[in-house]
Design a protein around this motif. Structure first.
Motif, PDB file in Angstrom:
ATOM      1  N   LEU A 242      63.627  26.008 103.743  1.00  0.00           N
ATOM      2  CA  LEU A 242      63.312  25.471 102.353  1.00  0.00           C
ATOM      3  C   LEU A 242      62.609  26.652 101.430  1.00  0.00           C
ATOM      4  CD1 LEU A 242      61.510  22.278 103.328  1.00  0.00           C
ATOM      5  CD2 LEU A 242      63.772  22.397 102.440  1.00  0.00           C
ATOM      6  N   LEU A 243      62.036  27.475 101.987  1.00  0.00           N
ATOM      7  CA  LEU A 243      61.518  28.842 101.260  1.00  0.00           C
ATOM      8  C   LEU A 243      62.706  29.711 100.581  1.00  0.00           C
ATOM      9  CD1 LEU A 243      58.850  29.896 100.256  1.00  0.00           C
ATOM     10  CD2 LEU A 243      58.749  31.058 102.557  1.00  0.00           C
ATOM     11  N   VAL A 244      63.776  29.576 101.326  1.00  0.00           N
ATOM     12  CA  VAL A 244      64.932  30.488 100.868  1.00  0.00           C
ATOM     13  C   VAL A 244      65.870  29.803 100.144  1.00  0.00           C
ATOM     14  CG1 VAL A 244      66.494  32.077 101.657  1.00  0.00           C
ATOM     15  CG2 VAL A 244      64.325  32.196 102.960  1.00  0.00           C
ATOM     16  N   TYR A 245      66.170  28.621 100.515  1.00  0.00           N
ATOM     17  CA  TYR A 245      67.390  27.775 100.113  1.00  0.00           C
ATOM     18  C   TYR A 245      66.942  26.792  99.179  1.00  0.00           C
ATOM     19  CZ  TYR A 245      70.138  30.837 103.081  1.00  0.00           C
ATOM     20  OH  TYR A 245      70.599  31.808 103.716  1.00  0.00           O
ATOM     21  N   TYR A 246      67.775  26.234  98.000  1.00  0.00           N
ATOM     22  CA  TYR A 246      67.387  25.159  97.265  1.00  0.00           C
ATOM     23  C   TYR A 246      68.362  24.122  97.710  1.00  0.00           C
ATOM     24  CZ  TYR A 246      67.480  22.185  93.191  1.00  0.00           C
ATOM     25  OH  TYR A 246      67.629  21.118  92.477  1.00  0.00           O
ATOM     26  N   THR A 247      67.637  22.901  97.934  1.00  0.00           N
ATOM     27  CA  THR A 247      68.320  21.946  98.315  1.00  0.00           C
ATOM     28  C   THR A 247      67.692  20.368  97.801  1.00  0.00           C
ATOM     29  OG1 THR A 247      66.492  20.976 100.046  1.00  0.00           O
ATOM     30  CG2 THR A 247      68.439  22.401 100.806  1.00  0.00           C
ATOM     31  N   SER A 248      68.300  19.639  97.787  1.00  0.00           N
ATOM     32  CA  SER A 248      67.899  18.351  97.128  1.00  0.00           C
ATOM     33  C   SER A 248      66.553  17.641  97.614  1.00  0.00           C
ATOM     34  CB  SER A 248      68.870  17.099  96.929  1.00  0.00           C
ATOM     35  OG  SER A 248      69.295  16.943  98.205  1.00  0.00           O
ATOM     36  N   TRP A 249      65.796  17.349  96.726  1.00  0.00           N
ATOM     37  CA  TRP A 249      64.392  16.697  97.284  1.00  0.00           C
ATOM     38  C   TRP A 249      63.624  17.916  98.144  1.00  0.00           C
ATOM     39  CZ3 TRP A 249      62.928  11.912  95.796  1.00  0.00           C
ATOM     40  CH2 TRP A 249      64.033  11.140  95.108  1.00  0.00           C
ATOM     41  N   ARG A 250      63.861  19.039  97.456  1.00  0.00           N
ATOM     42  CA  ARG A 250      63.244  20.208  98.475  1.00  0.00           C
ATOM     43  C   ARG A 250      61.525  20.097  98.583  1.00  0.00           C
ATOM     44  NH1 ARG A 250      61.869  25.366  95.830  1.00  0.00           N
ATOM     45  NH2 ARG A 250      61.546  26.761  97.649  1.00  0.00           N
ATOM     46  N   ASN A 251      61.023  19.705  97.359  1.00  0.00           N
ATOM     47  CA  ASN A 251      59.407  19.470  97.436  1.00  0.00           C
ATOM     48  C   ASN A 251      59.085  18.423  98.502  1.00  0.00           C
ATOM     49  OD1 ASN A 251      59.337  21.518  95.741  1.00  0.00           O
ATOM     50  ND2 ASN A 251      58.931  20.278  94.025  1.00  0.00           N
ATOM     51  N   VAL A 252      59.711  17.209  98.467  1.00  0.00           N
ATOM     52  CA  VAL A 252      59.529  16.134  99.217  1.00  0.00           C
ATOM     53  C   VAL A 252      59.561  16.415 100.706  1.00  0.00           C
ATOM     54  CG1 VAL A 252      60.135  13.506  99.765  1.00  0.00           C
ATOM     55  CG2 VAL A 252      60.068  14.325  97.574  1.00  0.00           C
TER      56      VAL A 252
END
Length: 305
Positions: A242-252
């Protein structure tokens, strides 16, 4: 007549135009292509490194070299201009630009077209590429032909470009092999968080294997401890992702992953001292904070490209 009409050098992270050539003509079709240029310049961070947009009489070619300078090279050519010549032309622009200007200059540029003097090289190169007879004896196109054959440029559908006025655009590249949305550049604290998360994952993994050995030797090791160690390892590695790649709902996802780390360490309370528990939970919280701070690159300003 097949020819190159214009070219631009754009900074990828915010769409700032660094240099551009003078348009060959100012027809209605050319003005429409300028609108497409402006819309594409805002989406460069989401595009593959080579792509093409067909707009009828004209084609827009894009070649990005994000790893070198975070700069993209765009050109407008007639619809029958050969791909191999188009991307060879952009490749020459890239080589000359990174030789002339260093990364600090391009990253700190504030004004649009602050490297307008590079237009002299664009015009000279454009004249050469618009005269294929003299060009064929000066460059070797075999490497570029092979590259394009093995990895053809991504064709951007007009349907994905959105409205031509650039006000409401749902443009989104969602194709196999297309780049995901890029995150902001990594900071020193982000790199430290990544390393610490890997370290915690490795420690959990080692303890998990030791627990398996104890279980096989019938030392009374609880199977749930093994599961907790391996879940902790998976959570730490997923935080790195998660620190390296962007995904949907990343913060959650980052918050839920941190919750899993806390639960695993609560269950392992009897096997770890307070300092070890504090270290694992603190690292998890620190990585979660860095994930929240490192967001996707924002919308580009409306430069007149």
């Amino acid at each position: 007549m097949s020819m190159i009409l214009s070219a631009s050098v754009i900074r990828v992270r915010d769409g700032l135009p660094l240099s551009a050539s003078t348009d060959y003509e100012q027809s209605t079709g050319m003005q429409e292509c300028r609108k497409h240029f402006k819309m594409l310049s805002r989406k460069l961070a989401q595009l593959p490194d080579r792509c093409t947009l067909k707009t009828g009489r004209y084609n827009i070619k894009i070649s990005s070299f994000i790893s070198s300078l975070g700069v993209s090279y765009m050109m407008l050519c007639s619809e029958n201009y050969p791909n191999v010549l188009a991307f060879s032309f952009l490749d020459e622009l890239q080589k000359e630009f990174i030789t002339t200007y260093n990364m600090m200059k391009t990253n700190t540029a504030v004004r649009p077209y602050c490297f307008i003097e590079f237009d002299n090289f664009i015009q000279r190169t454009k004249q050469r590429y618009n005269n294929p007879r003299s060009l064929s004896t000066k460059i070797n196109l075999s490497d570029m032909q092979m590259e394009i054959k093995l990895r053809p440029p991504y064709q951007i559908p007009m349907s994905e470009l959105g409205s031509a006025n650039g006000v409401t655009s749902a443009f989104s590249v969602d194709c196999k092999g297309a780049a995901h949305q890029r995150l902001e550049p990594a900071t020193l604290s982000g790199i430290v968080a990544f390393i610490l998360s890997l370290l915690c994952g490795a420690l959990n993994l080692i303890r998990g294997f030791h627990s398996i050995e104890s279980l096989l030797q019938s030392d009374g090791e609880d199977l749930n401890y093994i599961i907790a160690f391996f879940l902790g390892t998976a959570a730490c590695l997923y935080q790195c992702y998660l620190l390296v790649y962007y995904t949907s709902w990343r913060n959650v996802k980052s918050f839920l992953t941190f919750g899993l780390i806390c639960l695993c360490n609560m269950y392992l309370y009897e096997l770890r001292n307070l300092w070890q528990l504090f270290f694992h939970v603190t690292v998890g919280a620190f990585v979660t904070l860095q994930i929240w701070l490192r967001q996707a690159q924002g919308k580009a300003p409306d430069y007149d490209v």
